[in-house]
Design an enzyme around this catalytic site. Structure first.
Site, PDB file in Angstrom:
ATOM      1  N   LYS A  13     129.170  10.134-121.347  1.00 29.70           N
ATOM      2  CA  LYS A  13     129.697   9.692-122.644  1.00 29.70           C
ATOM      3  C   LYS A  13     129.420  10.714-123.737  1.00 29.70           C
ATOM      4  O   LYS A  13     130.313  11.100-124.491  1.00 29.70           O
ATOM      5  CB  LYS A  13     129.084   8.337-123.055  1.00 29.70           C
ATOM      6  CG  LYS A  13     129.281   7.220-122.047  1.00 29.70           C
ATOM      7  CD  LYS A  13     128.634   5.924-122.510  1.00 29.70           C
ATOM      8  CE  LYS A  13     127.122   5.975-122.636  1.00 29.70           C
ATOM      9  NZ  LYS A  13     126.402   6.185-121.358  1.00 29.70           N
ATOM     10  N   ARG A  30     126.731  -2.602-126.593  1.00 26.37           N
ATOM     11  CA  ARG A  30     126.124  -2.677-125.266  1.00 26.37           C
ATOM     12  C   ARG A  30     125.863  -4.104-124.831  1.00 26.37           C
ATOM     13  O   ARG A  30     125.357  -4.307-123.717  1.00 26.37           O
ATOM     14  CB  ARG A  30     124.789  -1.928-125.297  1.00 26.37           C
ATOM     15  CG  ARG A  30     124.812  -0.543-124.664  1.00 26.37           C
ATOM     16  CD  ARG A  30     123.429   0.053-124.856  1.00 26.37           C
ATOM     17  NE  ARG A  30     123.066   1.044-123.887  1.00 26.37           N
ATOM     18  CZ  ARG A  30     123.130   2.362-124.121  1.00 26.37           C
ATOM     19  NH1 ARG A  30     123.609   2.826-125.242  1.00 26.37           N
ATOM     20  NH2 ARG A  30     122.707   3.199-123.208  1.00 26.37           N
ATOM     21  N   ARG A  44     119.024  16.094-116.756  1.00 25.81           N
ATOM     22  CA  ARG A  44     119.557  16.262-118.124  1.00 25.81           C
ATOM     23  C   ARG A  44     118.535  16.886-119.070  1.00 25.81           C
ATOM     24  O   ARG A  44     117.371  16.530-119.079  1.00 25.81           O
ATOM     25  CB  ARG A  44     119.971  14.890-118.663  1.00 25.81           C
ATOM     26  CG  ARG A  44     120.228  14.875-120.154  1.00 25.81           C
ATOM     27  CD  ARG A  44     121.045  13.688-120.593  1.00 25.81           C
ATOM     28  NE  ARG A  44     120.453  12.396-120.308  1.00 25.81           N
ATOM     29  CZ  ARG A  44     121.107  11.244-120.503  1.00 25.81           C
ATOM     30  NH1 ARG A  44     122.340  11.231-120.970  1.00 25.81           N
ATOM     31  NH2 ARG A  44     120.515  10.107-120.230  1.00 25.81           N
ATOM     32  N   ARG A  71     114.390  13.791-122.393  1.00 27.44           N
ATOM     33  CA  ARG A  71     114.108  12.464-122.928  1.00 27.44           C
ATOM     34  C   ARG A  71     113.004  11.767-122.141  1.00 27.44           C
ATOM     35  O   ARG A  71     112.927  11.886-120.928  1.00 27.44           O
ATOM     36  CB  ARG A  71     115.380  11.614-122.874  1.00 27.44           C
ATOM     37  CG  ARG A  71     116.351  11.966-123.983  1.00 27.44           C
ATOM     38  CD  ARG A  71     117.713  11.388-123.773  1.00 27.44           C
ATOM     39  NE  ARG A  71     117.704   9.978-123.379  1.00 27.44           N
ATOM     40  CZ  ARG A  71     118.817   9.262-123.217  1.00 27.44           C
ATOM     41  NH1 ARG A  71     119.998   9.819-123.430  1.00 27.44           N
ATOM     42  NH2 ARG A  71     118.753   8.023-122.857  1.00 27.44           N
ATOM     43  N   ARG A  90     117.546   0.949-116.270  1.00 28.04           N
ATOM     44  CA  ARG A  90     118.662   1.211-117.190  1.00 28.04           C
ATOM     45  C   ARG A  90     119.992   0.849-116.547  1.00 28.04           C
ATOM     46  O   ARG A  90     120.879   0.302-117.208  1.00 28.04           O
ATOM     47  CB  ARG A  90     118.631   2.680-117.640  1.00 28.04           C
ATOM     48  CG  ARG A  90     117.445   2.930-118.572  1.00 28.04           C
ATOM     49  CD  ARG A  90     117.123   4.392-118.717  1.00 28.04           C
ATOM     50  NE  ARG A  90     118.203   5.114-119.372  1.00 28.04           N
ATOM     51  CZ  ARG A  90     118.292   6.438-119.374  1.00 28.04           C
ATOM     52  NH1 ARG A  90     117.393   7.168-118.731  1.00 28.04           N
ATOM     53  NH2 ARG A  90     119.282   7.016-120.005  1.00 28.04           N
TER      54      ARG A  90
HETATM   55  P1  ADP Z   1     122.297   6.698-122.138  1.00 25.49           P
HETATM   56  O1  ADP Z   1     122.387   8.178-122.221  1.00 25.49           O
HETATM   57  O2  ADP Z   1     121.399   6.209-121.075  1.00 25.49           O
HETATM   58  O3  ADP Z   1     123.619   5.993-122.128  1.00 25.49           O
HETATM   59  P2  ADP Z   1     121.515   6.256-124.935  1.00 25.49           P
HETATM   60  O4  ADP Z   1     121.065   7.546-125.467  1.00 25.49           O
HETATM   61  O5  ADP Z   1     122.846   5.741-125.347  1.00 25.49           O
HETATM   62  O6  ADP Z   1     121.408   6.266-123.354  1.00 25.49           O
HETATM   63  O7  ADP Z   1     120.432   5.134-125.253  1.00 25.49           O
HETATM   64  C1  ADP Z   1     119.067   5.320-124.935  1.00 25.49           C
HETATM   65  C2  ADP Z   1     118.324   4.003-125.100  1.00 25.49           C
HETATM   66  O8  ADP Z   1     118.437   3.577-126.473  1.00 25.49           O
HETATM   67  C3  ADP Z   1     118.850   2.832-124.286  1.00 25.49           C
HETATM   68  O9  ADP Z   1     118.324   2.796-122.969  1.00 25.49           O
HETATM   69  C4  ADP Z   1     118.380   1.644-125.137  1.00 25.49           C
HETATM   70  O10 ADP Z   1     117.004   1.391-124.960  1.00 25.49           O
HETATM   71  C5  ADP Z   1     118.577   2.162-126.556  1.00 25.49           C
HETATM   72  N1  ADP Z   1     119.931   1.852-127.084  1.00 25.49           N
HETATM   73  C6  ADP Z   1     120.908   2.736-127.428  1.00 25.49           C
HETATM   74  N2  ADP Z   1     122.003   2.100-127.867  1.00 25.49           N
HETATM   75  C7  ADP Z   1     121.714   0.766-127.783  1.00 25.49           C
HETATM   76  C8  ADP Z   1     122.457  -0.418-128.072  1.00 25.49           C
HETATM   77  N3  ADP Z   1     123.729  -0.372-128.529  1.00 25.49           N
HETATM   78  N4  ADP Z   1     121.834  -1.602-127.864  1.00 25.49           N
HETATM   79  C9  ADP Z   1     120.566  -1.674-127.420  1.00 25.49           C
HETATM   80  N5  ADP Z   1     119.835  -0.606-127.121  1.00 25.49           N
HETATM   81  C10 ADP Z   1     120.384   0.615-127.303  1.00 25.49           C
HETATM   82  P1  ADP Z   2     125.614   9.759-121.174  1.00 26.40           P
HETATM   83  O1  ADP Z   2     125.796  10.119-122.617  1.00 26.40           O
HETATM   84  O2  ADP Z   2     126.709   8.881-120.642  1.00 26.40           O
HETATM   85  O3  ADP Z   2     124.264   9.204-120.876  1.00 26.40           O
HETATM   86  P2  ADP Z   2     125.600  12.676-120.742  1.00 26.40           P
HETATM   87  O4  ADP Z   2     126.858  13.127-121.382  1.00 26.40           O
HETATM   88  O5  ADP Z   2     124.322  12.940-121.430  1.00 26.40           O
HETATM   89  O6  ADP Z   2     125.727  11.109-120.341  1.00 26.40           O
HETATM   90  O7  ADP Z   2     125.561  13.325-119.270  1.00 26.40           O
HETATM   91  C1  ADP Z   2     124.433  13.154-118.411  1.00 26.40           C
HETATM   92  C2  ADP Z   2     124.085  14.477-117.718  1.00 26.40           C
HETATM   93  O8  ADP Z   2     125.113  14.793-116.767  1.00 26.40           O
HETATM   94  C3  ADP Z   2     124.006  15.666-118.650  1.00 26.40           C
HETATM   95  O9  ADP Z   2     122.960  16.520-118.189  1.00 26.40           O
HETATM   96  C4  ADP Z   2     125.371  16.356-118.522  1.00 26.40           C
HETATM   97  O10 ADP Z   2     125.264  17.763-118.717  1.00 26.40           O
HETATM   98  C5  ADP Z   2     125.762  16.021-117.089  1.00 26.40           C
HETATM   99  N1  ADP Z   2     127.199  15.743-116.936  1.00 26.40           N
HETATM  100  C6  ADP Z   2     128.043  15.157-117.827  1.00 26.40           C
HETATM  101  N2  ADP Z   2     129.292  15.045-117.336  1.00 26.40           N
HETATM  102  C7  ADP Z   2     129.243  15.566-116.068  1.00 26.40           C
HETATM  103  C8  ADP Z   2     130.221  15.748-115.023  1.00 26.40           C
HETATM  104  N3  ADP Z   2     131.489  15.351-115.186  1.00 26.40           N
HETATM  105  N4  ADP Z   2     129.792  16.312-113.874  1.00 26.40           N
HETATM  106  C9  ADP Z   2     128.505  16.705-113.715  1.00 26.40           C
HETATM  107  N5  ADP Z   2     127.540  16.560-114.653  1.00 26.40           N
HETATM  108  C10 ADP Z   2     127.897  16.003-115.813  1.00 26.40           C
END
Ligand code: ADP
Ligand code: ADP
Ligand code: ZN
Length: 222
Positions: A13, A88, A127, A161, A172
């Site tokens: 995302k 979420r 990551r 992270r 998660r």
């Molecule tokens: P990911 O990369 O795993 O999708 P995020 O960076 O979006 O994670 O979120 C990291 C953490 O922050 C989540 O595991 C949760 O604890 C908290 N968080 C983020 N957005 C939300 C939301 N909309 N509602 C509740 N918790 C959230």
């Molecule tokens: P999210 O925001 O959904 O948690 P991220 O964009 O942070 O996910 O992506 C998670 C990890 O996977 C990062 O280290 C990113 O560089 C890698 N990544 C993202 N998209 C791809 C893909 N299409 N193929 C392989 N690795 C990816």
């Protein structure tokens, strides 16, 4: 253009939202980044959120809805936004509908990135991001072009992270299945949901998203 990116942790995302932000000049709103900034600042919200995030659980709807409500009022949202990580839960999805209606804004599309669990674990475990500009990288799939140097800003410091550990990933993913996946039908019923194969390479995923957006009617405000 107002978009939501939905998908489990590690689906891509943030990676894709940053690309669209640059391409369309619309702002990425990552609630995860906002919460991590609160934790770093040691604010009251940060203190409440830290342990919950490290355990891989969701922070309370009350905190998130207040935070998003304040963010969406800022003027940069008027030209368009990508919500990355919000909503979420069902209460968050309902609150978002009300927030947007109150501001005369509407959603143009909800993009779901579909990635299977083993790939998510690999993506999360590898990551890391640039400490200075937040650009995202991966140990195997997306390394900086020059070792230890950020492609975007030239920085040399990188961060991982606290919740990006194999031990926390299961919690998660479970939170996503139990609390977030149930909001997908809400957007499907509204005709807004578009599912994209997130297993493909990063450029292919971007192309798939662009193809979806090409076919979305945009700019007709509610
Ligand atoms: P990911 O990369 O795993 O999708 P995020 O960076 O979006 O994670 O979120 C990291 C953490 O922050 C989540 O595991 C949760 O604890 C908290 N968080 C983020 N957005 C939300 C939301 N909309 N509602 C509740 N918790 C959230
Ligand atoms: P999210 O925001 O959904 O948690 P991220 O964009 O942070 O996910 O992506 C998670 C990890 O996977 C990062 O280290 C990113 O560089 C890698 N990544 C993202 N998209 C791809 C893909 N299409 N193929 C392989 N690795 C990816
Ligand atoms: Zn950087």
């Amino acid at each position: 253009m107002n978009l939501i990116f939905l998908g489990p942790p590690g689906a891509g995302k943030g990676t894709q939202a940053k690309r669209l932000q640059d391409r369309f000049g619309i702002v990425q709103i990552s609630t995860g980044d906002m919460l991590r900034a609160e934790v770093t600042a040691g604010s009251k919200v940060g203190l409440q959120a830290k342990a919950v995030m490290e355990a891989g659980q969701l922070v309370s709807d009350e905190i998130l809805i207040r935070m998003l409500g304040n963010r969406i009022e800022r003027s940069d949202c008027l030209t368009g936004f990508i919500l990355d990580g919000f909503p979420r839960t069902e209460p968050q999805a309902e609150a978002l509908d009300a927030l947007l209606a109150g501001r005369g804004l509407k959603l143009d599309a909800v993009i779901e990135l579909k990635v299977d669990a083993p790939a998510l674990v690999e993506r999360i475990a590898g990551r890391f991001t640039c400490a200075k500009c937040g650009a995202g990288y991966h140990d195997s799939f997306n390394q900086p072009k020059v070792a230890d140097t950020c492609d975007v800003c030239g920085g040399h410091a990188f961060i991982r992270r606290a919740d990006d550990k194999r031990e926390t990933v299961a919690a998660r993913l479970a939170a996503y299945e139990r609390q977030t996946a149930p909001i997908l039908p809400h957007y499907a019923a509204a005709g807004l949901l578009h599912s994209v194969d997130g297993m493909a390479g990063m450029d292919e995923v971007t192309a798939e998203i662009m193809a979806v957006l090409d076919n979305v009617p945009v700019g007709v405000e509610a």
